[in-house]
Design a protein around this motif. Structure first.
Motif, mmCIF file in Angstrom:
data_model
loop_
_atom_site.group_PDB
_atom_site.id
_atom_site.type_symbol
_atom_site.label_atom_id
_atom_site.label_comp_id
_atom_site.label_asym_id
_atom_site.label_seq_id
_atom_site.Cartn_x
_atom_site.Cartn_y
_atom_site.Cartn_z
ATOM 1 N N ALA A 174 28.079 94.759 -61.443
ATOM 2 C CA ALA A 174 28.665 93.415 -61.382
ATOM 3 C C ALA A 174 30.173 93.447 -61.603
ATOM 4 O O ALA A 174 30.890 92.597 -61.073
ATOM 5 C CB ALA A 174 27.999 92.508 -62.420
ATOM 6 N N ARG A 175 30.661 94.423 -62.367
ATOM 7 C CA ARG A 175 32.103 94.528 -62.632
ATOM 8 C C ARG A 175 32.837 95.356 -61.578
ATOM 9 O O ARG A 175 34.055 95.341 -61.528
ATOM 10 C CB ARG A 175 32.336 95.140 -64.014
ATOM 11 C CG ARG A 175 32.000 94.202 -65.157
ATOM 12 C CD ARG A 175 32.442 94.777 -66.492
ATOM 13 N NE ARG A 175 31.808 96.043 -66.809
ATOM 14 C CZ ARG A 175 30.725 96.191 -67.543
ATOM 15 N NH1 ARG A 175 30.128 95.135 -68.057
ATOM 16 N NH2 ARG A 175 30.220 97.388 -67.795
ATOM 17 N N ALA A 176 32.114 96.089 -60.753
ATOM 18 C CA ALA A 176 32.730 96.956 -59.752
ATOM 19 C C ALA A 176 32.964 96.185 -58.462
ATOM 20 O O ALA A 176 32.173 95.319 -58.081
ATOM 21 C CB ALA A 176 31.825 98.160 -59.477
ATOM 22 N N GLY A 177 34.035 96.513 -57.767
ATOM 23 C CA GLY A 177 34.318 95.892 -56.482
ATOM 24 C C GLY A 177 33.471 96.504 -55.381
ATOM 25 O O GLY A 177 32.948 97.619 -55.508
ATOM 26 N N ALA A 178 33.360 95.795 -54.277
ATOM 27 C CA ALA A 178 32.562 96.276 -53.147
ATOM 28 C C ALA A 178 33.085 97.612 -52.622
ATOM 29 O O ALA A 178 32.302 98.513 -52.320
ATOM 30 C CB ALA A 178 32.551 95.235 -52.030
ATOM 31 N N ASP A 179 34.400 97.750 -52.532
ATOM 32 C CA ASP A 179 34.971 99.000 -52.022
ATOM 33 C C ASP A 179 34.681 100.171 -52.955
ATOM 34 O O ASP A 179 34.449 101.291 -52.506
ATOM 35 C CB ASP A 179 36.480 98.863 -51.809
ATOM 36 C CG ASP A 179 36.803 97.915 -50.658
ATOM 37 O OD1 ASP A 179 35.926 97.697 -49.799
ATOM 38 O OD2 ASP A 179 37.932 97.388 -50.628
ATOM 39 N N GLU A 180 34.700 99.915 -54.265
ATOM 40 C CA GLU A 180 34.405 100.975 -55.238
ATOM 41 C C GLU A 180 32.961 101.444 -55.102
ATOM 42 O O GLU A 180 32.678 102.643 -55.139
ATOM 43 C CB GLU A 180 34.632 100.473 -56.665
ATOM 44 C CG GLU A 180 36.066 100.135 -56.989
ATOM 45 C CD GLU A 180 36.177 99.446 -58.339
ATOM 46 O OE1 GLU A 180 36.907 99.973 -59.199
ATOM 47 O OE2 GLU A 180 35.535 98.394 -58.532
ATOM 48 N N ILE A 181 32.041 100.503 -54.942
ATOM 49 C CA ILE A 181 30.620 100.856 -54.797
ATOM 50 C C ILE A 181 30.401 101.601 -53.490
ATOM 51 O O ILE A 181 29.769 102.660 -53.458
ATOM 52 C CB ILE A 181 29.723 99.598 -54.855
ATOM 53 C CG1 ILE A 181 29.858 98.891 -56.206
ATOM 54 C CG2 ILE A 181 28.263 99.965 -54.594
ATOM 55 C CD1 ILE A 181 29.212 97.514 -56.249
ATOM 56 N N ALA A 182 30.948 101.071 -52.401
ATOM 57 C CA ALA A 182 30.746 101.680 -51.085
ATOM 58 C C ALA A 182 31.317 103.091 -51.031
ATOM 59 O O ALA A 182 30.737 103.967 -50.376
ATOM 60 C CB ALA A 182 31.375 100.810 -50.005
ATOM 61 N N ALA A 183 32.441 103.324 -51.698
ATOM 62 C CA ALA A 183 33.059 104.647 -51.677
ATOM 63 C C ALA A 183 32.170 105.698 -52.345
ATOM 64 O O ALA A 183 32.244 106.880 -52.002
ATOM 65 C CB ALA A 183 34.417 104.600 -52.369
ATOM 66 N N LEU A 184 31.340 105.288 -53.291
ATOM 67 C CA LEU A 184 30.505 106.232 -54.030
ATOM 68 C C LEU A 184 29.095 106.386 -53.464
ATOM 69 O O LEU A 184 28.389 107.327 -53.812
ATOM 70 C CB LEU A 184 30.421 105.818 -55.498
ATOM 71 C CG LEU A 184 31.747 105.870 -56.260
ATOM 72 C CD1 LEU A 184 31.586 105.240 -57.631
ATOM 73 C CD2 LEU A 184 32.239 107.297 -56.371
ATOM 74 N N LEU A 185 28.676 105.459 -52.622
ATOM 75 C CA LEU A 185 27.340 105.548 -52.037
ATOM 76 C C LEU A 185 27.328 106.612 -50.954
ATOM 77 O O LEU A 185 28.143 106.564 -50.033
ATOM 78 C CB LEU A 185 26.922 104.217 -51.417
ATOM 79 C CG LEU A 185 26.339 103.187 -52.353
ATOM 80 C CD1 LEU A 185 26.057 101.892 -51.602
ATOM 81 C CD2 LEU A 185 25.076 103.690 -53.001
ATOM 82 N N PRO A 186 26.426 107.569 -51.044
ATOM 83 C CA PRO A 186 26.382 108.617 -50.024
ATOM 84 C C PRO A 186 26.099 108.035 -48.635
ATOM 85 O O PRO A 186 26.796 108.316 -47.683
ATOM 86 C CB PRO A 186 25.273 109.544 -50.482
ATOM 87 C CG PRO A 186 24.608 108.887 -51.636
ATOM 88 C CD PRO A 186 25.421 107.708 -52.059
ATOM 89 N N THR A 187 25.087 107.223 -48.523
ATOM 90 C CA THR A 187 24.739 106.538 -47.266
ATOM 91 C C THR A 187 24.090 105.220 -47.634
ATOM 92 O O THR A 187 23.549 105.064 -48.740
ATOM 93 C CB THR A 187 23.746 107.345 -46.408
ATOM 94 O OG1 THR A 187 22.567 107.568 -47.180
ATOM 95 C CG2 THR A 187 24.332 108.666 -45.943
ATOM 96 N N LEU A 188 24.142 104.285 -46.733
ATOM 97 C CA LEU A 188 23.473 103.008 -46.963
ATOM 98 C C LEU A 188 22.106 103.059 -46.296
ATOM 99 O O LEU A 188 22.013 103.064 -45.066
ATOM 100 C CB LEU A 188 24.293 101.856 -46.379
ATOM 101 C CG LEU A 188 25.631 101.595 -47.028
ATOM 102 C CD1 LEU A 188 26.357 100.460 -46.303
ATOM 103 C CD2 LEU A 188 25.463 101.248 -48.490
ATOM 104 N N PRO A 189 21.048 103.157 -47.097
ATOM 105 C CA PRO A 189 19.713 103.223 -46.487
ATOM 106 C C PRO A 189 19.352 101.896 -45.834
ATOM 107 O O PRO A 189 19.827 100.839 -46.249
ATOM 108 C CB PRO A 189 18.801 103.529 -47.676
ATOM 109 C CG PRO A 189 19.551 103.085 -48.873
ATOM 110 C CD PRO A 189 21.003 103.187 -48.546
ATOM 111 N N PRO A 190 18.529 101.940 -44.799
ATOM 112 C CA PRO A 190 18.095 100.685 -44.182
ATOM 113 C C PRO A 190 17.293 99.873 -45.199
ATOM 114 O O PRO A 190 16.474 100.414 -45.935
ATOM 115 C CB PRO A 190 17.230 101.121 -43.006
ATOM 116 C CG PRO A 190 16.949 102.565 -43.220
ATOM 117 C CD PRO A 190 17.956 103.105 -44.173
ATOM 118 N N HIS A 191 17.584 98.599 -45.234
ATOM 119 C CA HIS A 191 16.923 97.720 -46.202
ATOM 120 C C HIS A 191 16.687 96.355 -45.568
ATOM 121 O O HIS A 191 17.258 96.035 -44.529
ATOM 122 C CB HIS A 191 17.777 97.580 -47.467
ATOM 123 C CG HIS A 191 19.145 97.036 -47.212
ATOM 124 N ND1 HIS A 191 20.181 97.812 -46.716
ATOM 125 C CD2 HIS A 191 19.659 95.800 -47.360
ATOM 126 C CE1 HIS A 191 21.261 97.078 -46.576
ATOM 127 N NE2 HIS A 191 20.974 95.847 -46.953
#
Length: 152
Positions: free
Chosen positions: A24-41
């Motif tokens: 909740a405290r992290a920005g979208a860009d920070e989260i996206a930069a650390l996610l290896p891949t975005l699984p289909p959901h």
């Protein structure tokens, strides 16, 4: 100052609460930069923005009162058998969806440890470093007041 994150079997609700606070405290860009891949959901509830009432208490423990409204964005997604939810401050729909996606992925024992190490731990460390830097900046402006006894 390190934050201990309990093992999933010791306090699953406490651990989920902790990772959701970090997301909740992290920005979208920070989260996206650390996610290896975005699984289909599957989106169960597309990101939507609304208002919540913020309540306070007079003196910390007195009568509750309505302080005002705050903008929040919520989202719910399904990833396999897990459902992830997110409520984030502000209007960032991408942040809400990424946080819900990570929440769902962290509920999968096969992904949990890897995501904790790759996403939550770095975000938490960065947030703790930012809080420590802010505390140092605030401490640098601290003024010590003292009272002098009057002389006769």
């Amino acid at each position: 100052m390190t934050q201990h994150t309990p093992h999933p079997t010791s306090d699953p609700l406490g651990e989920r609460r902790a990772w959701m606070a970090v997301l909740a405290r992290a920005g979208a860009d920070e989260i996206a930069a650390l996610l290896p891949t975005l699984p289909p959901h599957e989106r169960l509830r597309a990101p939507e923005t609304g208002l919540v009432m913020v309540r306070g208490r007079a003196g910390g423990d007195g009568a509750p009162f309505n302080l005002g409204e705050m903008t929040v964005t919520r989202c719910a997604v399904r990833l396999g058998d897990a459902v992830g939810h997110a409520y984030v401050a502000g209007r960032d729909k991408r942040q809400a969806e990424l946080a819900a996606l990570v929440d769902a992925a962290l509920q999968d024992p096969a992904r949990h440890d890897a995501l904790m190490a790759a996403v939550i731990a770095p975000l938490s460390a960065a947030q703790q470093a930012a809080r420590a830097a802010e505390a140092r900046r605030a401490a640098a402006t601290r003024v010590e007041f003292f009272t002098m006894a009057t002389m006769r």
